[in-house]
Design a protein around this motif. Structure first.
Motif, PDB file in Angstrom:
ATOM      1  N   ALA A  79       0.959  -1.078   0.248  1.00 39.93           N
ATOM      2  CA  ALA A  79      -0.151   0.304   0.155  1.00 39.93           C
ATOM      3  C   ALA A  79       0.517   1.087   0.002  1.00 39.93           C
ATOM      4  O   ALA A  79       0.326   2.252  -0.431  1.00 39.93           O
ATOM      5  N   ILE A  80       1.801   1.274   1.081  1.00 44.42           N
ATOM      6  CA  ILE A  80       3.001   2.773   0.629  1.00 44.42           C
ATOM      7  C   ILE A  80       3.693   2.598  -0.845  1.00 44.42           C
ATOM      8  O   ILE A  80       3.616   3.644  -1.038  1.00 44.42           O
ATOM      9  N   GLU A  81       3.285   1.572  -1.284  1.00 50.41           N
ATOM     10  CA  GLU A  81       4.565   1.470  -2.383  1.00 50.41           C
ATOM     11  C   GLU A  81       3.666   2.452  -3.333  1.00 50.41           C
ATOM     12  O   GLU A  81       3.729   3.279  -4.242  1.00 50.41           O
ATOM     13  N   GLN A  82       2.541   1.688  -3.593  1.00 49.55           N
ATOM     14  CA  GLN A  82       1.360   2.141  -4.746  1.00 49.55           C
ATOM     15  C   GLN A  82       1.169   3.913  -4.182  1.00 49.55           C
ATOM     16  O   GLN A  82       1.178   3.924  -5.277  1.00 49.55           O
ATOM     17  N   ALA A  83       1.496   4.346  -2.671  1.00 53.05           N
ATOM     18  CA  ALA A  83       1.044   5.620  -2.639  1.00 53.05           C
ATOM     19  C   ALA A  83       2.389   6.016  -3.444  1.00 53.05           C
ATOM     20  O   ALA A  83       1.656   7.623  -3.805  1.00 53.05           O
ATOM     21  N   LEU A  84       3.281   5.937  -2.774  1.00 52.49           N
ATOM     22  CA  LEU A  84       4.638   6.240  -3.595  1.00 52.49           C
ATOM     23  C   LEU A  84       4.527   6.938  -4.713  1.00 52.49           C
ATOM     24  O   LEU A  84       5.151   7.789  -5.780  1.00 52.49           O
ATOM     25  N   LEU A  85       3.878   5.988  -5.283  1.00 56.43           N
ATOM     26  CA  LEU A  85       3.818   5.247  -7.317  1.00 56.43           C
ATOM     27  C   LEU A  85       2.544   6.747  -7.263  1.00 56.43           C
ATOM     28  O   LEU A  85       3.235   7.270  -8.851  1.00 56.43           O
ATOM     29  N   LEU A  86       1.911   6.626  -7.166  1.00 62.60           N
ATOM     30  CA  LEU A  86       1.349   7.926  -7.465  1.00 62.60           C
ATOM     31  C   LEU A  86       1.789   8.764  -7.021  1.00 62.60           C
ATOM     32  O   LEU A  86       1.411   9.939  -7.980  1.00 62.60           O
ATOM     33  N   ARG A  87       2.426   9.191  -5.972  1.00 65.13           N
ATOM     34  CA  ARG A  87       3.022  10.782  -5.902  1.00 65.13           C
ATOM     35  C   ARG A  87       3.570  11.056  -6.820  1.00 65.13           C
ATOM     36  O   ARG A  87       3.845  12.493  -7.431  1.00 65.13           O
ATOM     37  N   GLU A  88       4.492  10.203  -7.482  1.00 68.78           N
ATOM     38  CA  GLU A  88       6.108  10.371  -8.370  1.00 68.78           C
ATOM     39  C   GLU A  88       5.319  10.631  -9.670  1.00 68.78           C
ATOM     40  O   GLU A  88       5.584  11.637  -9.910  1.00 68.78           O
ATOM     41  N   LYS A  89       4.379  10.296 -10.375  1.00 64.46           N
ATOM     42  CA  LYS A  89       3.648  10.658 -11.634  1.00 64.46           C
ATOM     43  C   LYS A  89       2.898  11.701 -11.403  1.00 64.46           C
ATOM     44  O   LYS A  89       2.252  12.201 -11.889  1.00 64.46           O
ATOM     45  N   TYR A  90       1.718  11.774  -9.750  1.00 65.04           N
ATOM     46  CA  TYR A  90       0.814  12.637  -9.840  1.00 65.04           C
ATOM     47  C   TYR A  90       1.194  14.166  -8.830  1.00 65.04           C
ATOM     48  O   TYR A  90       0.314  15.250  -8.736  1.00 65.04           O
ATOM     49  N   HIS A 104     -15.187   2.242  -1.349  1.00 62.23           N
ATOM     50  CA  HIS A 104     -13.953   1.128  -1.116  1.00 62.23           C
ATOM     51  C   HIS A 104     -14.082   0.134  -2.437  1.00 62.23           C
ATOM     52  O   HIS A 104     -15.288  -0.444  -2.974  1.00 62.23           O
ATOM     53  N   ILE A 105     -12.792  -0.483  -2.779  1.00 63.98           N
ATOM     54  CA  ILE A 105     -12.751  -1.318  -2.974  1.00 63.98           C
ATOM     55  C   ILE A 105     -11.702  -1.828  -2.640  1.00 63.98           C
ATOM     56  O   ILE A 105     -10.711  -1.597  -2.021  1.00 63.98           O
ATOM     57  N   ALA A 106     -12.137  -3.315  -2.668  1.00 65.55           N
ATOM     58  CA  ALA A 106     -10.448  -4.217  -2.314  1.00 65.55           C
ATOM     59  C   ALA A 106     -10.581  -5.143  -2.758  1.00 65.55           C
ATOM     60  O   ALA A 106     -10.397  -5.391  -4.337  1.00 65.55           O
ATOM     61  N   ASN A 107      -8.780  -5.182  -2.594  1.00 63.92           N
ATOM     62  CA  ASN A 107      -8.172  -6.397  -3.317  1.00 63.92           C
ATOM     63  C   ASN A 107      -7.870  -5.306  -4.614  1.00 63.92           C
ATOM     64  O   ASN A 107      -8.235  -6.290  -5.745  1.00 63.92           O
ATOM     65  N   VAL A 108      -7.278  -4.725  -4.662  1.00 66.16           N
ATOM     66  CA  VAL A 108      -7.110  -4.172  -5.747  1.00 66.16           C
ATOM     67  C   VAL A 108      -5.372  -3.905  -6.093  1.00 66.16           C
ATOM     68  O   VAL A 108      -5.152  -4.089  -5.254  1.00 66.16           O
ATOM     69  N   GLU A 109      -5.381  -4.507  -7.726  1.00 62.70           N
ATOM     70  CA  GLU A 109      -3.656  -4.653  -8.129  1.00 62.70           C
ATOM     71  C   GLU A 109      -2.778  -3.703  -8.101  1.00 62.70           C
ATOM     72  O   GLU A 109      -2.102  -3.723  -8.239  1.00 62.70           O
ATOM     73  N   MET A 110      -3.349  -2.351  -8.537  1.00 62.02           N
ATOM     74  CA  MET A 110      -3.100  -1.673  -9.140  1.00 62.02           C
ATOM     75  C   MET A 110      -4.510  -0.297  -9.365  1.00 62.02           C
ATOM     76  O   MET A 110      -4.857  -0.129  -9.771  1.00 62.02           O
ATOM     77  N   VAL A 111      -2.736   1.076  -9.757  1.00 58.91           N
ATOM     78  CA  VAL A 111      -4.046   1.731  -9.605  1.00 58.91           C
ATOM     79  C   VAL A 111      -3.553   2.336 -10.984  1.00 58.91           C
ATOM     80  O   VAL A 111      -2.534   2.740 -11.499  1.00 58.91           O
ATOM     81  N   LEU A 112      -4.142   2.603 -11.891  1.00 60.17           N
ATOM     82  CA  LEU A 112      -3.763   2.364 -13.480  1.00 60.17           C
ATOM     83  C   LEU A 112      -3.866   4.182 -13.389  1.00 60.17           C
ATOM     84  O   LEU A 112      -2.915   4.238 -14.567  1.00 60.17           O
TER      85      LEU A 112
END
Lengths: 267, 397
Positions: free
Chosen positions: A41-52, A140-148
């Motif tokens: 979850a932390i990694e996904q958040a950091l990826l989104l910050r990098e992009k947006y 909410h959405i559970a079991n998210v593989e990726m925020v596209l």
């Protein structure tokens, strides 16, 4: 994008024992660590910050020692750590925990996106995320593989279902629980550790909540009660079979039936 | 219900030391002559039971009690996909009937989706007293928001005492959201369920990776929510005769519409991943030649299992390396692993000892694998396996 990641400190091992006399967990000397599911979850958040752009805050609930996981998240790249800590939360079940967390989240700030790990290794229920979303009044959405993709206040995500994946579009603010192995979490950076050495972890307690009614938290605010805990029955005695192949084949089949790996009506 | 109270007037530094040492969560500290309990407290109340008497007491607070007689029936949430009911639903129904008998409660099914009549009819063969149907085009796809609204409506109208869900991907998303809406308790992944005379559901679940079992009740909230994994309980049997009735339920469209849009469904890529397999058939050097693998392959197919192997068979070039179990291969934790002709080296064992059920066939009754296996079959796999395959294919004993 303003993102909040909810994390938890868990025992370093699940090899805990029950004291048979008192029925209490023996946890002495068990080291604590970050719930491994939260790393994704932390990694996904950091990826989104990098992009947006935007910021990534992390929040946890627990005793003072739980600060350690917030620091680890900051060393990974999070901007700010918030600890929800109060004796009034002692004995909270899933519902009371989720409620206290939702109160803490409201106090912590206004977020577009809240991310949780799929589940924890100690409670193992995978319930806190969806319950929190309900208390916060967001989707909410559970079991998210990726925020596209994120566009305006719309989010496109890839969700895992049992037999397929679904691409979903939804509006922020919302809460997502991130699947295990969804990405490769980065390691905490030594540089960041040095730079953020004296980092202040903010603390939030019951007195900061908008709902200050003690009866809504901890043991009293918990609809479920643990009546007792006990060690599981170990299937220590192993079954050993010898003899005619015919007999053994039949016995084998019976075991499979009994354990529900095959069903009678299938044949 | 209640809280811990520290009686400071009874605290001396000596007593404080004892109390601090007593707490398994290190939540008691002594500073400036004051004994404190901090946020690490888990309310285990060991300090009350085993501490110096009277220093910490548990102050009961009487909660207002609900009238449990207003809540009747055991309801099962019927998950389905592509016209098929998820088999966990039949297992839940089997257990629901048992639980309902204790207090003479009815058994309900809650069916949510679109074009449900055929599925509803089918569910009547499994002993429910009533199948409640929320049938709407807006419910054709699973979305937590509208589905929670449906559960809210169902609970408000029917007042079930218990609501059971499969611990599936959907169940694990829906049940907590609905439980939070009613601020009621939810116990995940129950392995044992029993009913008390006062309609309290006794829920037993493993915690800490199965090292501890917890017995949980929801004494003052209704409905009582729980989830159960697939293949934990025995399925209700299908009777030829349908029984019970189907009740059509309705809810305003605005409660059913969602701003979550499903853009597309993607089939999951099928990759070899024995680590995710629920059932594994593993072969070792006891299999003499490559063509004999067909037997193991057949067993795997009959059980819906993945085929895996030990290191020597990888070295022999019989398998893709992704199928190797062990220290230099994959670690697996299936519900069932069947080992055929595997002696059970330390390296192999390290990769599979977490399996819930281990069944092994080996000729050598002293093979190490038998120290690990729950069911040991001592004999020649070339003789036993054909008999087993015959039974699995419907052959007589």
């Amino acid at each position: 994008m303003e993102i909040l990641v909810c994390i938890k400190q868990v025992p370093g091992t699940t090899a805990v024992e029950v004291d048979e006399e008192t029925g209490v967990l023996k946890r002495d000397g068990v080291e604590a660590k970050m719930n491994p599911f939260d790393l994704f979850a932390i990694e996904q958040a950091l990826l989104l910050r990098e992009k947006y752009g935007g910021k990534v805050d992390v929040i946890t609930m627990g005793p003072g020692q739980a600060e350690a996981v917030l620091r680890e998240a900051v060393w990974m790249g999070a901007d700010r750590g918030i600890l929800i800590s109060d004796r009034s939360f002692a004995g909270s079940d899933v519902a009371a925990t989720s409620y206290a967390l939702s109160q803490g989240v409201r106090k912590a700030g206004t977020y577009d996106l809240i991310l949780c790990g799929k589940q924890t290794t100690d409670g193992d229920t995978a319930q806190v995320g969806p319950e929190m979303a309900e208390f916060l009044g967001i989707e909410h959405i559970a079991n998210v593989e990726m925020v596209l993709e994120a566009e305006g206040n719309e989010l496109t995500v890839l969700e895992n279902q049992e037999n397929c994946q679904r691409q979903l579009k939804l509006f922020m603010p919302c809460l997502l629980t991130i699947e295990k192995d969804a990405n490769t979490p980065r390691l905490p950076s030594y540089k960041r550790k040095m730079k953020t050495g004296g980092l202040e972890i903010e603390r939030i307690g019951l007195s900061d909540f908008s709902d200050k009614d003690r009866r809504h938290y901890g043991l009293e605010g918990s609809p479920t009660q643990v009546e007792r805990i006990f060690p599981p029955e170990r299937n220590a005695s192993c079954q050993k079979y010898e003899g005619e192949p015919e007999k053994l084949g039949n016995l084998f089949y019976q075991v499979l039936l009994e354990k529900k790996f095959v069903s009678e009506n299938k044949v | 219900m209640g809280s811990l109270k520290v009686h400071q007037e009874k605290v001396t530094s000596e007593i404080a030391e004892k109390m601090c040492a007593l707490c398994p969560f290190h939540a008691i500290s002594y500073e400036d002559g004051t004994l404190k309990i901090d946020a690490g407290c888990r309310m285990c109340r060991l300090c009350v039971k085993n501490g110096v008497p009277g220093v910490v007491t548990f102050e009961e607070e009487a909660a207002q009690e609900i009238d449990k007689n207003l809540w009747n029936g055991i309801a099962v949430f019927a998950e389905w996909e592509k016209g098929e009911v998820h088999p966990v639903v039949y297992e839940l129904l089997g257990k629901a009937k048992e639980l309902a008998e204790v207090n003479g409660h009815p058994v309900y099914v809650l069916l949510v989706g679109y074009e449900l009549s055929r599925i509803a009819e089918e569910l009547l063969h499994y002993g429910a007293d009533c199948v409640y149907c929320y049938d709407s085009q807006y419910l054709s796809e699973f979305k937590p928001g509208p589905y929670t609204n449906v559960i809210e409506d169902f609970v408000n109208k029917i007042h079930p005492s218990v609501m059971m869900y499969g611990a599936t991907v959907k169940g694990r998303s829906l049940a907590p959201r609905a439980a939070a809406r009613f601020q009621t308790g939810l116990t995940a992944d129950c392995t044992v369920l029993k009913m008390k005379k006062n309609t309290d559901l006794v829920q037993i679940r493993p915690a800490f990776g199965g090292n501890i079992m917890a017995q949980i009740v929801t004494p003052n909230c209704r409905p009582q929510f729980c989830t159960v994994r697939y293949k934990v309980f025995s399925s209700a049997e299908r009777s030829r005769q349908a029984s019970g009735k189907i009740e059509k339920m309705g809810l305003a469209d605005e409660k059913l519409k969602s701003c979550v849009k499903v853009q597309r469904e993607i089939e999951k890529p099928k990759t070899i991943d024995i680590a995710q397999a629920e059932v594994i058939v593993a072969v070792g050097r006891g299999v003499k030649s490559r063509q004999d693998l067909a037997m193991a392959q057949e067993l795997a197919e009959l059980l819906g299992a993945q085929l895996a192997c030990t290191r020597p068979l990888i070295e022999a070039g019989w398998f893709d390396a992704r199928r190797q179990i062990g220290l230099s291969g994959r670690t697996v934790k299936p519900k069932l692993i069947i080992t055929l002709g595997i002696s059970g080296s330390v390296q192999f064992a390290a990769g599979m000892k977490g399996a819930e059920c281990i069944i092994s066939i080996n000729q050598d009754k002293n093979a190490d694998i038998f120290n690990l296996a729950h069911y040991c079959f001592v004999g020649d796999l070339y003789e036993i396996l054909p008999k087993l395959l015959c039974r699995l294919k419907g052959g007589a004993r």
